[in-house]
Scaffold this motif. Sequence first.
Motif, PDB file in Angstrom:
ATOM      1  N   ALA A 182       0.527  -1.037   0.032  1.00 31.33           N
ATOM      2  CA  ALA A 182       0.068  -0.064  -0.064  1.00 31.33           C
ATOM      3  C   ALA A 182       0.875   1.276   0.066  1.00 31.33           C
ATOM      4  O   ALA A 182       0.394   2.218  -0.455  1.00 31.33           O
ATOM      5  CB  ALA A 182      -0.984   0.153   1.153  1.00 31.33           C
ATOM      6  N   ASP A 183       2.144   1.177   0.734  1.00 31.63           N
ATOM      7  CA  ASP A 183       2.871   2.327   0.869  1.00 31.63           C
ATOM      8  C   ASP A 183       3.507   2.741  -0.534  1.00 31.63           C
ATOM      9  O   ASP A 183       3.873   3.881  -0.861  1.00 31.63           O
ATOM     10  CB  ASP A 183       4.182   2.219   1.566  1.00 31.63           C
ATOM     11  N   LEU A 184       3.461   1.776  -1.448  1.00 26.24           N
ATOM     12  CA  LEU A 184       3.980   2.040  -2.826  1.00 26.24           C
ATOM     13  C   LEU A 184       2.949   2.583  -3.868  1.00 26.24           C
ATOM     14  O   LEU A 184       3.439   2.685  -5.091  1.00 26.24           O
ATOM     15  CB  LEU A 184       4.804   0.787  -3.345  1.00 26.24           C
ATOM     16  N   ARG A 185       1.982   2.502  -3.659  1.00 30.21           N
ATOM     17  CA  ARG A 185       0.588   2.795  -4.627  1.00 30.21           C
ATOM     18  C   ARG A 185       0.976   4.270  -5.011  1.00 30.21           C
ATOM     19  O   ARG A 185       1.141   4.840  -4.167  1.00 30.21           O
ATOM     20  CB  ARG A 185      -0.600   2.989  -3.784  1.00 30.21           C
ATOM     21  N   GLY A 186       0.861   4.280  -6.328  1.00 32.64           N
ATOM     22  CA  GLY A 186       1.273   5.566  -7.047  1.00 32.64           C
ATOM     23  C   GLY A 186       2.653   5.868  -7.098  1.00 32.64           C
ATOM     24  O   GLY A 186       3.198   6.994  -7.629  1.00 32.64           O
ATOM     25  N   LYS A 187       3.608   5.004  -6.766  1.00 34.51           N
ATOM     26  CA  LYS A 187       4.892   5.317  -7.052  1.00 34.51           C
ATOM     27  C   LYS A 187       5.441   4.336  -8.322  1.00 34.51           C
ATOM     28  O   LYS A 187       4.981   3.151  -8.473  1.00 34.51           O
ATOM     29  CB  LYS A 187       5.638   4.881  -5.834  1.00 34.51           C
ATOM     30  N   VAL A 188       6.372   4.684  -9.046  1.00 32.15           N
ATOM     31  CA  VAL A 188       7.267   3.803  -9.907  1.00 32.15           C
ATOM     32  C   VAL A 188       8.308   3.073  -8.965  1.00 32.15           C
ATOM     33  O   VAL A 188       8.991   3.661  -8.099  1.00 32.15           O
ATOM     34  CB  VAL A 188       8.004   4.642 -10.663  1.00 32.15           C
ATOM     35  N   VAL A 189       8.189   1.741  -9.120  1.00 27.90           N
ATOM     36  CA  VAL A 189       8.981   0.810  -8.187  1.00 27.90           C
ATOM     37  C   VAL A 189       9.980   0.109  -8.930  1.00 27.90           C
ATOM     38  O   VAL A 189       9.689  -0.591  -9.874  1.00 27.90           O
ATOM     39  CB  VAL A 189       8.063  -0.203  -7.497  1.00 27.90           C
ATOM     40  N   ILE A 190      11.150  -0.014  -8.690  1.00 27.74           N
ATOM     41  CA  ILE A 190      12.221  -0.746  -9.261  1.00 27.74           C
ATOM     42  C   ILE A 190      12.494  -2.046  -8.284  1.00 27.74           C
ATOM     43  O   ILE A 190      12.972  -1.500  -7.280  1.00 27.74           O
ATOM     44  CB  ILE A 190      13.570   0.202  -9.647  1.00 27.74           C
ATOM     45  N   VAL A 191      12.235  -3.083  -8.766  1.00 21.40           N
ATOM     46  CA  VAL A 191      12.500  -4.280  -7.999  1.00 21.40           C
ATOM     47  C   VAL A 191      13.696  -5.332  -8.444  1.00 21.40           C
ATOM     48  O   VAL A 191      13.796  -5.677  -9.498  1.00 21.40           O
ATOM     49  CB  VAL A 191      11.341  -5.249  -7.935  1.00 21.40           C
ATOM     50  N   ASN A 192      14.696  -5.368  -7.553  1.00 19.23           N
ATOM     51  CA  ASN A 192      15.858  -6.237  -7.863  1.00 19.23           C
ATOM     52  C   ASN A 192      15.924  -7.435  -7.184  1.00 19.23           C
ATOM     53  O   ASN A 192      16.218  -7.130  -5.998  1.00 19.23           O
ATOM     54  CB  ASN A 192      17.107  -5.173  -7.735  1.00 19.23           C
ATOM     55  N   PHE A 193      16.067  -8.493  -7.790  1.00 16.96           N
ATOM     56  CA  PHE A 193      16.141  -9.910  -7.092  1.00 16.96           C
ATOM     57  C   PHE A 193      17.727 -10.059  -7.085  1.00 16.96           C
ATOM     58  O   PHE A 193      18.249  -9.957  -8.059  1.00 16.96           O
ATOM     59  CB  PHE A 193      15.493 -10.833  -7.626  1.00 16.96           C
ATOM     60  N   TRP A 194      18.266 -10.286  -5.830  1.00 15.46           N
ATOM     61  CA  TRP A 194      19.667 -10.558  -5.772  1.00 15.46           C
ATOM     62  C   TRP A 194      20.203 -11.589  -4.344  1.00 15.46           C
ATOM     63  O   TRP A 194      19.118 -12.132  -3.745  1.00 15.46           O
ATOM     64  CB  TRP A 194      20.229  -9.167  -5.280  1.00 15.46           C
ATOM     65  N   ASN A 195      21.322 -11.769  -4.296  1.00 15.36           N
ATOM     66  CA  ASN A 195      21.806 -12.427  -3.274  1.00 15.36           C
ATOM     67  C   ASN A 195      23.152 -12.168  -2.902  1.00 15.36           C
ATOM     68  O   ASN A 195      23.970 -11.726  -4.088  1.00 15.36           O
ATOM     69  CB  ASN A 195      21.393 -14.026  -3.018  1.00 15.36           C
ATOM     70  N   SER A 196      23.839 -12.413  -1.902  1.00 13.64           N
ATOM     71  CA  SER A 196      25.060 -12.070  -1.521  1.00 13.64           C
ATOM     72  C   SER A 196      26.268 -12.713  -2.168  1.00 13.64           C
ATOM     73  O   SER A 196      27.324 -12.293  -2.192  1.00 13.64           O
ATOM     74  CB  SER A 196      25.192 -12.019  -0.001  1.00 13.64           C
ATOM     75  N   TRP A 197      25.927 -14.197  -2.525  1.00 17.77           N
ATOM     76  CA  TRP A 197      26.897 -15.039  -3.169  1.00 17.77           C
ATOM     77  C   TRP A 197      26.917 -14.957  -4.591  1.00 17.77           C
ATOM     78  O   TRP A 197      27.717 -15.368  -5.515  1.00 17.77           O
ATOM     79  CB  TRP A 197      26.867 -16.310  -2.763  1.00 17.77           C
ATOM     80  N   CYS A 198      25.978 -14.058  -5.338  1.00 18.48           N
ATOM     81  CA  CYS A 198      25.968 -14.056  -6.923  1.00 18.48           C
ATOM     82  C   CYS A 198      26.920 -13.041  -7.569  1.00 18.48           C
ATOM     83  O   CYS A 198      26.750 -11.670  -6.945  1.00 18.48           O
ATOM     84  CB  CYS A 198      24.593 -13.529  -7.036  1.00 18.48           C
ATOM     85  N   ILE A 199      27.808 -13.581  -8.213  1.00 17.83           N
ATOM     86  CA  ILE A 199      28.828 -12.641  -8.955  1.00 17.83           C
ATOM     87  C   ILE A 199      28.257 -11.607  -9.732  1.00 17.83           C
ATOM     88  O   ILE A 199      28.617 -10.473  -9.465  1.00 17.83           O
ATOM     89  CB  ILE A 199      29.946 -13.530  -9.689  1.00 17.83           C
ATOM     90  N   PRO A 258      20.981 -11.888 -10.790  1.00 21.69           N
ATOM     91  CA  PRO A 258      19.943 -10.787 -10.489  1.00 21.69           C
ATOM     92  C   PRO A 258      18.959 -10.708 -11.689  1.00 21.69           C
ATOM     93  O   PRO A 258      19.049 -11.124 -12.750  1.00 21.69           O
ATOM     94  CB  PRO A 258      20.918  -9.646 -10.792  1.00 21.69           C
ATOM     95  N   GLU A 259      18.020 -10.191 -11.183  1.00 22.04           N
ATOM     96  CA  GLU A 259      16.753  -9.939 -12.129  1.00 22.04           C
ATOM     97  C   GLU A 259      16.010  -8.602 -11.803  1.00 22.04           C
ATOM     98  O   GLU A 259      15.858  -8.280 -10.541  1.00 22.04           O
ATOM     99  CB  GLU A 259      15.595 -10.984 -12.302  1.00 22.04           C
ATOM    100  N   THR A 260      15.739  -7.656 -12.551  1.00 22.81           N
ATOM    101  CA  THR A 260      15.091  -6.218 -12.019  1.00 22.81           C
ATOM    102  C   THR A 260      13.996  -6.157 -13.011  1.00 22.81           C
ATOM    103  O   THR A 260      13.876  -6.500 -14.169  1.00 22.81           O
ATOM    104  CB  THR A 260      16.452  -5.306 -12.579  1.00 22.81           C
ATOM    105  N   TYR A 261      13.070  -5.626 -12.166  1.00 13.84           N
ATOM    106  CA  TYR A 261      11.735  -5.391 -12.782  1.00 13.84           C
ATOM    107  C   TYR A 261      11.304  -3.846 -12.453  1.00 13.84           C
ATOM    108  O   TYR A 261      11.737  -3.239 -11.473  1.00 13.84           O
ATOM    109  CB  TYR A 261      10.680  -6.121 -12.135  1.00 13.84           C
ATOM    110  N   ALA A 262      10.501  -3.157 -13.342  1.00 16.03           N
ATOM    111  CA  ALA A 262       9.707  -1.945 -13.282  1.00 16.03           C
ATOM    112  C   ALA A 262       8.324  -2.034 -12.994  1.00 16.03           C
ATOM    113  O   ALA A 262       7.803  -2.742 -14.183  1.00 16.03           O
ATOM    114  CB  ALA A 262      10.303  -0.899 -14.479  1.00 16.03           C
ATOM    115  N   ILE A 263       7.880  -1.440 -12.201  1.00 14.59           N
ATOM    116  CA  ILE A 263       6.264  -1.157 -11.981  1.00 14.59           C
ATOM    117  C   ILE A 263       6.117   0.053 -12.078  1.00 14.59           C
ATOM    118  O   ILE A 263       6.533   1.013 -11.504  1.00 14.59           O
ATOM    119  CB  ILE A 263       6.129  -1.931 -10.574  1.00 14.59           C
ATOM    120  N   SER A 264       4.869   0.415 -12.983  1.00 11.50           N
ATOM    121  CA  SER A 264       4.235   1.584 -13.184  1.00 11.50           C
ATOM    122  C   SER A 264       3.530   2.039 -11.920  1.00 11.50           C
ATOM    123  O   SER A 264       3.328   1.242 -11.151  1.00 11.50           O
ATOM    124  CB  SER A 264       3.240   1.605 -14.334  1.00 11.50           C
TER     125      SER A 264
END
Length: 120
Positions: free
Chosen positions: A1-18, A85-91
């Motif tokens: 709910a806090d993100l409603r109305g915002k552009v959100v960039i989501v990045n999937f990652w982990n600490s061991w991934c080169i 890594p994978e990155t997504y953009a949400i309107s």
Amino acid sequence: ADLRGKVVIVNFWNSWCIPCREEHPALVSFYERHRDEPDFAMIGIVRDDTESAAREWVVENGVGWTIALDPGSRAAIDFATTGQPETYAISPDGVLVGKQRSRVDVDDLEAMLARARGTG
């Protein structure tokens, strides 16, 4: 709910991934450029890692954006991730408008942001 109305960039990652480690400077640069914009949010979602390793990485590397754990891989499944890594953009209206299933650079992130804002 806090993100409603915002552009959100989501990045999937982990600490061991080169590739995740290699893209980190681009994420930092991009976040620093946009963090004060009221319509912008960025979230890193930890995929396939331990909480302690992720927390250590965040502290050691001064990550400033929101980091979320993904117990049970629910977010990874919802986004249909295949790795990291994978990155997504949400309107602002919650529509997925961009994705990259590999390491991103600042130009990639700027293009995704523009697409999410409807200007690119």
